[in-house]
Design a protein around this motif. Structure first.
Motif, mmCIF file in Angstrom:
data_model
loop_
_atom_site.group_PDB
_atom_site.id
_atom_site.type_symbol
_atom_site.label_atom_id
_atom_site.label_comp_id
_atom_site.label_asym_id
_atom_site.label_seq_id
_atom_site.Cartn_x
_atom_site.Cartn_y
_atom_site.Cartn_z
ATOM 1 N N ASN A 188 3.233 -2.832 -17.124
ATOM 2 C CA ASN A 188 4.328 -2.367 -18.412
ATOM 3 C C ASN A 188 5.650 -3.456 -18.113
ATOM 4 O OD1 ASN A 188 5.163 -1.026 -20.390
ATOM 5 N ND2 ASN A 188 5.997 0.532 -19.360
ATOM 6 N N LEU A 248 11.692 10.429 -6.787
ATOM 7 C CA LEU A 248 11.808 8.820 -7.070
ATOM 8 C C LEU A 248 10.465 8.323 -7.375
ATOM 9 C CD1 LEU A 248 14.379 8.367 -3.962
ATOM 10 C CD2 LEU A 248 15.040 8.209 -6.333
ATOM 11 N N GLN A 249 9.384 8.716 -6.800
ATOM 12 C CA GLN A 249 8.054 8.124 -7.076
ATOM 13 C C GLN A 249 7.857 8.505 -8.628
ATOM 14 O OE1 GLN A 249 5.070 9.021 -4.199
ATOM 15 N NE2 GLN A 249 5.761 7.398 -3.071
ATOM 16 N N GLU A 259 27.837 6.926 -7.626
ATOM 17 C CA GLU A 259 26.703 6.251 -7.191
ATOM 18 C C GLU A 259 26.282 7.272 -5.772
ATOM 19 O OE1 GLU A 259 24.189 4.636 -6.902
ATOM 20 O OE2 GLU A 259 25.045 2.843 -7.282
ATOM 21 N N GLU A 282 9.340 5.977 -10.590
ATOM 22 C CA GLU A 282 8.666 4.739 -10.354
ATOM 23 C C GLU A 282 7.540 4.552 -11.287
ATOM 24 O OE1 GLU A 282 9.789 1.891 -9.128
ATOM 25 O OE2 GLU A 282 11.579 2.765 -7.981
ATOM 26 N N GLN A 283 6.724 5.865 -11.269
ATOM 27 C CA GLN A 283 5.453 5.916 -12.041
ATOM 28 C C GLN A 283 5.572 6.055 -13.315
ATOM 29 O OE1 GLN A 283 3.287 8.776 -9.601
ATOM 30 N NE2 GLN A 283 2.879 7.452 -8.002
ATOM 31 N N ASN A 317 7.797 4.606 -15.203
ATOM 32 C CA ASN A 317 7.942 3.297 -15.803
ATOM 33 C C ASN A 317 6.631 2.755 -16.016
ATOM 34 O OD1 ASN A 317 9.903 1.503 -16.189
ATOM 35 N ND2 ASN A 317 10.580 1.162 -14.309
ATOM 36 N N MET A 318 5.624 3.147 -15.212
ATOM 37 C CA MET A 318 4.230 2.220 -15.415
ATOM 38 C C MET A 318 3.231 3.074 -16.096
ATOM 39 S SD MET A 318 3.880 0.434 -11.651
ATOM 40 C CE MET A 318 4.374 1.830 -10.528
ATOM 41 N N ILE A 319 3.503 4.174 -16.876
ATOM 42 C CA ILE A 319 2.516 4.711 -17.354
ATOM 43 C C ILE A 319 2.129 4.352 -18.884
ATOM 44 C CG2 ILE A 319 3.518 6.503 -18.827
ATOM 45 C CD1 ILE A 319 1.450 7.459 -15.976
ATOM 46 N N ARG A 341 18.492 6.571 -1.953
ATOM 47 C CA ARG A 341 17.479 6.641 -2.469
ATOM 48 C C ARG A 341 16.270 5.894 -2.264
ATOM 49 N NH1 ARG A 341 21.569 5.736 -5.965
ATOM 50 N NH2 ARG A 341 20.955 3.878 -6.764
ATOM 51 N N GLU A 355 22.327 -3.668 -13.382
ATOM 52 C CA GLU A 355 22.312 -3.971 -14.677
ATOM 53 C C GLU A 355 22.702 -5.506 -14.829
ATOM 54 O OE1 GLU A 355 26.367 -1.571 -14.422
ATOM 55 O OE2 GLU A 355 24.274 -1.696 -13.338
ATOM 56 N N ARG A 373 16.326 -1.265 -6.498
ATOM 57 C CA ARG A 373 16.805 -1.044 -7.736
ATOM 58 C C ARG A 373 18.066 -0.866 -7.698
ATOM 59 N NH1 ARG A 373 13.262 0.026 -11.639
ATOM 60 N NH2 ARG A 373 11.229 0.519 -11.177
ATOM 61 N N GLU A 415 -4.674 5.299 -15.487
ATOM 62 C CA GLU A 415 -3.411 5.680 -16.268
ATOM 63 C C GLU A 415 -2.134 5.000 -16.322
ATOM 64 O OE1 GLU A 415 -3.610 10.429 -17.011
ATOM 65 O OE2 GLU A 415 -3.429 10.017 -14.796
ATOM 66 N N LEU A 416 -2.155 4.046 -15.197
ATOM 67 C CA LEU A 416 -0.992 3.484 -14.799
ATOM 68 C C LEU A 416 -1.310 1.882 -15.644
ATOM 69 C CD1 LEU A 416 -0.243 4.618 -11.482
ATOM 70 C CD2 LEU A 416 0.939 4.999 -13.298
ATOM 71 N N SER A 417 -0.125 1.265 -15.960
ATOM 72 C CA SER A 417 -0.118 -0.150 -16.269
ATOM 73 C C SER A 417 1.218 -0.730 -15.765
ATOM 74 C CB SER A 417 -0.336 -0.450 -17.582
ATOM 75 O OG SER A 417 0.906 -0.198 -18.215
ATOM 76 N N PRO A 429 18.388 0.721 -1.570
ATOM 77 C CA PRO A 429 17.030 0.676 -2.395
ATOM 78 C C PRO A 429 17.245 -0.707 -3.295
ATOM 79 C CG PRO A 429 18.551 2.797 -2.554
ATOM 80 C CD PRO A 429 19.153 1.927 -1.381
ATOM 81 N N ASN A 484 21.106 3.298 -14.450
ATOM 82 C CA ASN A 484 21.505 2.015 -13.912
ATOM 83 C C ASN A 484 20.187 1.459 -12.980
ATOM 84 O OD1 ASN A 484 23.974 1.852 -14.669
ATOM 85 N ND2 ASN A 484 24.716 2.652 -12.819
ATOM 86 N N ASP A 485 19.374 2.421 -12.524
ATOM 87 C CA ASP A 485 18.223 1.960 -11.604
ATOM 88 C C ASP A 485 17.028 1.663 -12.405
ATOM 89 O OD1 ASP A 485 19.550 2.204 -9.302
ATOM 90 O OD2 ASP A 485 18.535 4.050 -8.467
ATOM 91 N N TYR A 486 16.925 2.211 -13.537
ATOM 92 C CA TYR A 486 15.794 2.194 -14.461
ATOM 93 C C TYR A 486 16.229 1.803 -15.664
ATOM 94 C CZ TYR A 486 13.607 4.536 -10.561
ATOM 95 O OH TYR A 486 13.007 4.969 -9.338
#
Lengths: 448, 448
Positions: free
Chosen positions: A10, B151-152, B419, B155-156, B158-160, B423, A80, A75, A6-8, A73, B198-200
């Motif tokens: 990206n 947080l995971q 801030e 992260e995920q 972002n990759m779905i 994380r 930015e 990130r 289900e993941l890529s 972290p 900011n992080d993503y």
């Protein structure tokens, strides 16, 4: 409960050269900081979502610092300002130099330049029993686990019937007389003297033994003989039992057996003895030597002009450093910054500049006012001046404003009170129910 | 590797009356602080080695504070000043009122006075599926686990590949509109607005949904209707989807089904809906009502004059509080202090004084400048003034000089920078290998 399919990854397509970096340690992070988003797309893979300041990891293990104070972290580090930076917390499983792709658990990614900055992993020299029963000190979970183990040992020593078993809880054996082993031993000795007697008023901490075991004939072998000798003196001053020229034969969780037959009963063996490069599958064997990638002065791995290795996982042999640079932060930091320059040159088809290591010296701390420093030009410091130098260097290099403040506040507080801060046993996931009845219901998450 | 039969409680004999306290929470700690070592021997059992400041636990879950900032080791709290104080980190398995002993995993201990201050545990109302798949927020490991889960998830996300699965990662469902649920929701909303974008940078956080689900017709049911209404307004202002009069029927780790049939896809359901008293085996059923011990105004459990219950695990019914006092820190703190006085009277055979609860009011925070307060004399604050009151009260009550400093520094920093600090995904023990390839070799320690 997610499935891998289900993941890529990206990652957006790009017309800029794509630099793929494996590992967000000192090398990777200093490289990325110096790669402008206008010129490169940068993709970072790491198994953790943070950059750790590993030289202070032992302080987390001895409850001097909280885990969060030595980590930042990734990130947050690359926000930015780094427009075309992409972090993915995913495991890299291999490299394919022919197709110029990196393979991860959730897919492949083509690269233009690949930088391997994976650092090291613990090396047990093939001894699976030691690997199973000893405590490593490489990552934040290791440090939290070791902290909990040490504190639980004292809690249990307080409740033990058999004096021999109690003694085995109070015998701490550290294997490896490098910086980690020495600094950990020193920090434990401070804890034994200033903190534990207050916490456990009924216990006799003169019976707590801290053994530091080193296979060679001196501690801190990478430092100068003067500093090694001074360090040995300091270690003995604070009551650490140093065993030089001594190798561990086996450890079954209860008994440490040394080569030659001598034995120590101990419930806690800390393995700080050896590391090897954390290599990635896919490069030919001749590109490596003893677990490290052989690189030229431009950090290119032998045989490749688009694959680089940095820091601990790289061996750049030079006249002055015939075995490669020492496995500490500085070579990785300097190589990371330097490689950023060279990648920019490579894109512009300018000639590359060879890396030159600027040795700023090395430092180690045993306790308050007890530290050693080897400085350039063959200068050696010890005692108070080395201790102050150690303090400033470490605070200076700790990345991130907030961390610096917290660490500084902690140290100032500790200095004036002799009081370590964070003696919490946080050990939820170790088993279904332990002596204290702590339960952990194992969660079914993501990929289970 | 220790066996249970190798351990013993190892409490010294005494001629003084022995007070055994189960639980180092607000009640137990405030009792012990006021029991002089000259008059009593005090034995404290707790499954953790620390006292936690639980009203701020949600801040650990949302990465605002590190775990160590809200906890204080019990041995540090009760140091040399408390000469005849004995802490044992061990599970209590039962009470025997006839023999006047407490049974633990490593042996029995006779008591003269027994104080049960065990607080509460999560109550899933018999729904084992919710218990298995939801995230509780009762202890430090829960908070670290929830933080890592949140947080995971980002992260995920972002990759779905599949947008529906991505949405299920971005739907956070909090069940329970009490203080924990409300403050957690507010903190997540601040994170969504100020930190996560900011992080993503590539992610659209307008798609992140925070649901707050409450079975009754208002949030913060123990507070005044004015404060409930203001809180609802604040929650909606910051974009939280509040569902009142709504009960969860089931949750399988992917789909939340409400009574009535409505469904939400979510990978993260946080259970802050209910607690019940963490009772100990051995007392007759008529001593309890709905999981709490019935106590008289001297905190004596009905039917006993040497067994006491304090705080959340006790129900002291009075005219003003017909169901017992609210399950917050203040009644426990005040009862602990008061019981210390009464135990001293009991020993001197003086008449006991009935407990009277002094209601200092209650506070809840949703975000910066968004807080509500019910004060004595029917006064209500909201907005900036309530927010400042919340800040001062919480810092004031945080136990331990160091913690106060760290928490204060964190908040000041957060206020000026928007801030959050910490994380880090620290989730080592969850499974053998996860998406990021994190490995954990399960250690064979102590009682395995």
């Amino acid at each position: 409960m997610l499935q891998l399919n289900e993941l890529s990854l990206n990652i957006p397509d790009t017309t800029k050269p794509r630099v793929v970096v494996i590992g967000g340690g000192f090398g990777g992070v200093n490289l990325i900081k110096n790669l402008p988003s206008k010129e490169f797309q940068v993709v970072l893979f790491d198994r953790q979502n943070y950059h750790g300041f590993w030289p202070l990891l032992y302080q987390v293990a001895t409850a001097g610092l909280e885990a969060d104070a030595i980590a930042e972290p990734l990130r947050k580090m690359f926000d930015e300002e780094y427009e075309d930076f992409h972090f993915r917390q995913v495991k890299v499983t291999g490299i394919n130099p022919e197709s110029k792709t990196v393979t991860t658990l959730v897919g492949d990614l083509p690269y233009d330049y690949l930088v391997i900055a994976t650092g090291t992993k613990s090396n047990y020299f093939g001894n699976d029993q030691i690997k199973e029963y000893s405590f490593p000190l490489k990552q934040i979970p290791d440090a939290l686990n070791l902290r909990s183990q040490l504190l639980q040992s004292f809690e249990q020593a307080n409740m033990i019937i058999n004096p021999e078993v109690r003694q085995s809880l109070l015998n701490i054996v550290i294997v490896g007389g490098g910086p980690t082993g020495v600094e950990l031993a020193g920090s434990l000795a401070e804890m034994r003297r200033h903190v534990l007697p207050n916490d456990y008023p009924g216990m006799d901490f003169s019976k707590m033994n801290i053994y530091l075991v080193e296979g060679l004939d001196r501690v801190l072998p990478p430092m100068s003989p003067e500093s090694s000798a001074k360090t040995l003196e300091y270690l003995q001053d604070v009551g650490i039992q140093v065993k030089l020229n001594t190798l561990v034969e086996s450890y079954d969780g209860k008994t440490v057996t040394f080569k030659g037959g001598e034995q120590i009963q101990s419930q806690t063996l800390i393995w700080a003895a050896g590391v090897s490069g954390a290599q990635v599958k896919g490069l030919p064997p001749e590109a490596s030597e003893r677990g490290r990638y052989l690189v030229n002065p431009y950090n290119q791995i032998i045989g490749f002009n688009d694959i680089f290795a940095l820091g601990d996982v790289a061996a750049m042999k030079t006249e002055k450093w015939p075995k490669g640079h020492p496995g500490v932060a500085q070579p990785a930091i300097q190589q990371g910054k330097h490689l950023a320059k060279n990648l920019r040159k490579l894109v512009r088809q300018e000639p590359l500049e060879p890396f030159e290591y600027f040795d700023k010296g090395s430092l180690a701390i045993i306790g308050r006012n007890k530290a050693v420093a080897d400085l350039p030009k063959n200068m050696h410091l010890s005692g108070f001046s080395a201790w102050v130098a150690w303090l400033f260097v470490h605070i200076y290099y700790l990345i991130g404003f907030r961390n610096k403040l917290v660490v500084l506040a902690n140290w100032v507080y500790k200095f004036f009170t002799y009081e370590n801060g964070t003696r919490l046993i946080i050990r939820p996931f170790i088993r279904k129910e332990d002596i204290a009845g702590q339960e952990f219901v194992r969660k079914q998450t993501d990929l289970d």
